[in-house]
Design an enzyme around this catalytic site. Structure first.
Site, PDB file in Angstrom:
ATOM      1  N   LYS A   1     -48.687 -32.101   3.280  1.00 47.87           N
ATOM      2  CA  LYS A   1     -47.616 -32.226   2.283  1.00 47.87           C
ATOM      3  C   LYS A   1     -47.430 -30.885   1.579  1.00 47.87           C
ATOM      4  O   LYS A   1     -48.400 -30.252   1.168  1.00 47.87           O
ATOM      5  CB  LYS A   1     -48.003 -33.326   1.283  1.00 47.87           C
ATOM      6  CG  LYS A   1     -46.853 -33.787   0.406  1.00 47.87           C
ATOM      7  CD  LYS A   1     -47.314 -34.923  -0.498  1.00 47.87           C
ATOM      8  CE  LYS A   1     -46.210 -35.320  -1.467  1.00 47.87           C
ATOM      9  NZ  LYS A   1     -46.696 -36.197  -2.522  1.00 47.87           N
TER      10      LYS A   1
ATOM     11  N   HIS B   1     -45.231 -30.368  -1.153  1.00 46.35           N
ATOM     12  CA  HIS B   1     -44.700 -30.445  -2.513  1.00 46.35           C
ATOM     13  C   HIS B   1     -45.488 -31.492  -3.290  1.00 46.35           C
ATOM     14  O   HIS B   1     -46.135 -32.350  -2.704  1.00 46.35           O
ATOM     15  CB  HIS B   1     -43.208 -30.816  -2.496  1.00 46.35           C
ATOM     16  CG  HIS B   1     -42.942 -32.152  -1.860  1.00 46.35           C
ATOM     17  ND1 HIS B   1     -42.897 -32.312  -0.485  1.00 46.35           N
ATOM     18  CD2 HIS B   1     -42.744 -33.388  -2.390  1.00 46.35           C
ATOM     19  CE1 HIS B   1     -42.662 -33.591  -0.204  1.00 46.35           C
ATOM     20  NE2 HIS B   1     -42.572 -34.260  -1.343  1.00 46.35           N
TER      21      HIS B   1
END
Length: 224
Positions: free
Chosen positions: A104, A106
């Protein structure tokens, strides 16, 4: 056999996680039994499952570790339920951690979910069942990349006791390859011994025919 092991075998059958019949495994082997931990779906089942794992971890490894790591995806609820059970049963706070299949970029970034793993952490790995060791192959480097981390062991719910890539069981192969101990809540020998000709909710789960099929399976695929 410890009473929690007997209870766990009953629990697997009642939850329809452990079934007997004719099954084709991912490996192509024809097996007289099949275990699917994805069938634990209710809050009550997950609470009980966490307690069985917690007792087996306590008995086999003690609680001298910091993080319980459950490989994605099935390991995520296992690690959460078991850290909660360890807190309830033994009053010890263990952090949970899992990996993401996709990194991921963000918000809560990175490949890890839950607690971060840091230098000096002692990590226990939790899985449902290990037949090939493939998930450890993927997650071992992720854990070790987090710093100076000690892996204390691997716990699974059921040791199928069949050959992995060589003549030994997958759990033994992992132990030899990575150098950390492995254990299971129960193994198939204990399951067979406990359920053979025993009436369970009005029926015999392992009758003479199924017992013969299990014996034949281990004659062919049993770990040496």
């Amino acid at each position: 056999m410890e009473s929690y092991k007997q209870e766990f075998i009953d629990f697997m059958v009642e939850s329809q996680v452990l079934k007997f019949g004719d099954f084709t495994l991912k490996s192509g082997r024809k097996s007289p039994f099949f275990m699917n931990a994805g069938a634990y779906v209710t809050g009550t089942q997950l609470r009980k499952l966490g307690e069985y794992y917690a007792k087996a971890i306590h008995d086999n490894f003690g609680l001298d570790f910091d993080v319980l790591f459950g490989p994605a995806y099935k390991g995520i609820p296992l690690s959460v339920a078991t850290t909660m059970a360890i807190s309830e049963l033994y009053g010890k706070d263990i952090r949970y951690c899992s990996n993401r299949k996709e990194v991921k970029d963000h918000g809560d970034t990175g490949i890890l979910l839950g607690s971060k793993i840091k230098d000096g952490d002692r990590v226990m790995i939790i899985e449902d069942v290990t037949t090939s060791g493939k998930s450890i192959e993927e997650t071992f480097p992720i854990i070790k990349a987090q710093g100076n981390v000690e892996i204390k062991g691997l716990i699974v719910s059921l040791n199928r006791m069949e050959r992995g890539k060589g003549e030994k069981s997958a759990l033994e192969e992992i132990k030899d390859l990575y150098g950390f101990p492995t254990a299971a809540i129960v193994n198939m020998a204990e399951v067979t011994e406990y359920l053979y000709n025993r009436e369970h909710q009005g029926q015999i789960v392992i009758n003479d025919d199924i017992k013969a099929a299990i014996d034949a399976y281990y004659e062919q695929y049993g770990a040496k």
